[in-house]
Design a protein around this motif. Sequence first.
Motif, PDB file in Angstrom:
ATOM      1  N   TRP A 150       0.846  -1.132  -0.194  1.00 38.96           N
ATOM      2  CA  TRP A 150      -0.024  -0.072  -0.196  1.00 38.96           C
ATOM      3  C   TRP A 150       0.769   1.487  -0.110  1.00 38.96           C
ATOM      4  O   TRP A 150       1.713   1.301   0.857  1.00 38.96           O
ATOM      5  N   LEU A 151       0.544   2.240  -0.932  1.00 39.81           N
ATOM      6  CA  LEU A 151       1.443   3.458  -1.000  1.00 39.81           C
ATOM      7  C   LEU A 151       0.310   4.408  -0.450  1.00 39.81           C
ATOM      8  O   LEU A 151      -0.812   4.693  -1.310  1.00 39.81           O
ATOM      9  N   SER A 152       0.541   5.123   0.691  1.00 39.32           N
ATOM     10  CA  SER A 152      -0.265   6.240   1.154  1.00 39.32           C
ATOM     11  C   SER A 152       0.387   7.540   0.847  1.00 39.32           C
ATOM     12  O   SER A 152       1.339   8.110   1.360  1.00 39.32           O
ATOM     13  N   ASP A 153      -0.304   8.239  -0.098  1.00 39.35           N
ATOM     14  CA  ASP A 153      -0.002  10.024  -0.526  1.00 39.35           C
ATOM     15  C   ASP A 153      -0.740  10.506   0.655  1.00 39.35           C
ATOM     16  O   ASP A 153      -2.039  10.931   0.000  1.00 39.35           O
ATOM     17  N   ASP A 154      -0.574  10.912   1.691  1.00 36.96           N
ATOM     18  CA  ASP A 154      -1.173  11.818   2.500  1.00 36.96           C
ATOM     19  C   ASP A 154      -0.590  13.342   2.323  1.00 36.96           C
ATOM     20  O   ASP A 154      -0.888  13.981   3.615  1.00 36.96           O
ATOM     21  N   ARG A 155       0.146  13.638   1.766  1.00 33.01           N
ATOM     22  CA  ARG A 155       0.735  14.925   1.613  1.00 33.01           C
ATOM     23  C   ARG A 155      -0.230  16.310   1.905  1.00 33.01           C
ATOM     24  O   ARG A 155       0.044  17.112   2.701  1.00 33.01           O
ATOM     25  N   LYS A 156      -1.352  16.098   1.297  1.00 34.63           N
ATOM     26  CA  LYS A 156      -2.334  17.063   1.615  1.00 34.63           C
ATOM     27  C   LYS A 156      -3.439  16.930   2.525  1.00 34.63           C
ATOM     28  O   LYS A 156      -4.471  17.602   2.721  1.00 34.63           O
ATOM     29  N   ASN A 157      -3.168  15.862   3.361  1.00 32.64           N
ATOM     30  CA  ASN A 157      -4.045  15.463   4.526  1.00 32.64           C
ATOM     31  C   ASN A 157      -3.697  16.280   5.774  1.00 32.64           C
ATOM     32  O   ASN A 157      -2.726  16.973   5.850  1.00 32.64           O
ATOM     33  N   SER A 158      -4.386  16.297   6.746  1.00 30.98           N
ATOM     34  CA  SER A 158      -4.092  17.250   8.030  1.00 30.98           C
ATOM     35  C   SER A 158      -4.379  16.185   9.226  1.00 30.98           C
ATOM     36  O   SER A 158      -4.485  14.651   9.013  1.00 30.98           O
ATOM     37  N   ILE A 159      -4.750  16.621  10.331  1.00 36.89           N
ATOM     38  CA  ILE A 159      -4.785  15.696  11.473  1.00 36.89           C
ATOM     39  C   ILE A 159      -6.176  14.749  11.406  1.00 36.89           C
ATOM     40  O   ILE A 159      -7.332  15.559  10.948  1.00 36.89           O
ATOM     41  N   LEU A 160      -6.030  13.791  11.680  1.00 34.00           N
ATOM     42  CA  LEU A 160      -7.532  12.895  11.572  1.00 34.00           C
ATOM     43  C   LEU A 160      -8.058  13.155  12.961  1.00 34.00           C
ATOM     44  O   LEU A 160      -7.574  13.121  14.112  1.00 34.00           O
ATOM     45  N   PRO A 161      -9.458  13.434  13.039  1.00 32.78           N
ATOM     46  CA  PRO A 161     -10.249  13.268  14.130  1.00 32.78           C
ATOM     47  C   PRO A 161     -10.086  12.101  14.985  1.00 32.78           C
ATOM     48  O   PRO A 161      -9.839  10.865  14.602  1.00 32.78           O
ATOM     49  N   ALA A 162     -10.116  12.087  16.464  1.00 37.19           N
ATOM     50  CA  ALA A 162      -9.815  11.025  17.242  1.00 37.19           C
ATOM     51  C   ALA A 162     -10.735   9.605  16.913  1.00 37.19           C
ATOM     52  O   ALA A 162     -10.207   8.156  16.793  1.00 37.19           O
ATOM     53  N   GLU A 163     -11.992  10.094  16.532  1.00 36.16           N
ATOM     54  CA  GLU A 163     -13.006   8.869  16.130  1.00 36.16           C
ATOM     55  C   GLU A 163     -12.283   8.170  14.760  1.00 36.16           C
ATOM     56  O   GLU A 163     -12.504   6.704  14.841  1.00 36.16           O
ATOM     57  N   ASP A 164     -11.799   8.822  13.936  1.00 36.27           N
ATOM     58  CA  ASP A 164     -11.180   8.308  12.779  1.00 36.27           C
ATOM     59  C   ASP A 164     -10.051   7.198  13.055  1.00 36.27           C
ATOM     60  O   ASP A 164      -9.810   6.335  12.556  1.00 36.27           O
ATOM     61  N   SER A 165      -9.128   8.056  14.000  1.00 30.12           N
ATOM     62  CA  SER A 165      -7.765   7.126  14.393  1.00 30.12           C
ATOM     63  C   SER A 165      -8.269   5.919  15.237  1.00 30.12           C
ATOM     64  O   SER A 165      -7.795   4.898  14.801  1.00 30.12           O
ATOM     65  N   ALA A 166      -9.277   6.148  15.904  1.00 29.95           N
ATOM     66  CA  ALA A 166      -9.694   4.933  16.680  1.00 29.95           C
ATOM     67  C   ALA A 166     -10.324   3.808  15.732  1.00 29.95           C
ATOM     68  O   ALA A 166      -9.953   2.573  15.982  1.00 29.95           O
ATOM     69  N   TRP A 167     -10.941   4.124  14.986  1.00 31.01           N
ATOM     70  CA  TRP A 167     -11.717   3.276  13.920  1.00 31.01           C
ATOM     71  C   TRP A 167     -10.572   2.598  13.012  1.00 31.01           C
ATOM     72  O   TRP A 167     -10.656   1.310  13.004  1.00 31.01           O
TER      73      TRP A 167
END
Length: 138
Positions: free
Chosen positions: A56-73
């Motif tokens: 898997w190649l994750s290109d997250d360069r344009k992302n920001s911080i994830l909400p806690a519920e998304d991190s937990a999920w």
Amino acid sequence: MKTRINQVETEYACLWFYPEAGIIHHRLLQPVSGDDFRSVLMSGLRLMQEHGAQKWLSDDRKNSILPAEDSAWSQDYWLPRAYQAGWKYWAVLPPAKARGQINMKRLMEFVGEQRKVLIEVFSDPDQAWQWLASQSAE
């Protein structure tokens, strides 16, 4: 020439599958969360399950911080299923912004502690691709 199968194309993200290389590749086009974030990961999970993809190649360069519920999920729901599907190699292009980098670093540390996925961090997508392509599928 690389055969690319388009899986997701929204205003938030794209997800492609390269069957010859066995590589799933997502690119986040802007900060994403909630159902938009989860649908990208679930589309990739289906590819792992259906095609035995391990890279898997994750290109997250344009992302920001994830909400806690998304991190937990992602840790509690998605990761166990990805491990079970055979995920082995992860090339990461982390978020450009410091806040997003902190979140991604925590996730990479969590995944790394499981010792099931080999992780490498890159700033160049071509180098990330080359590294993934050089990893042998089991």
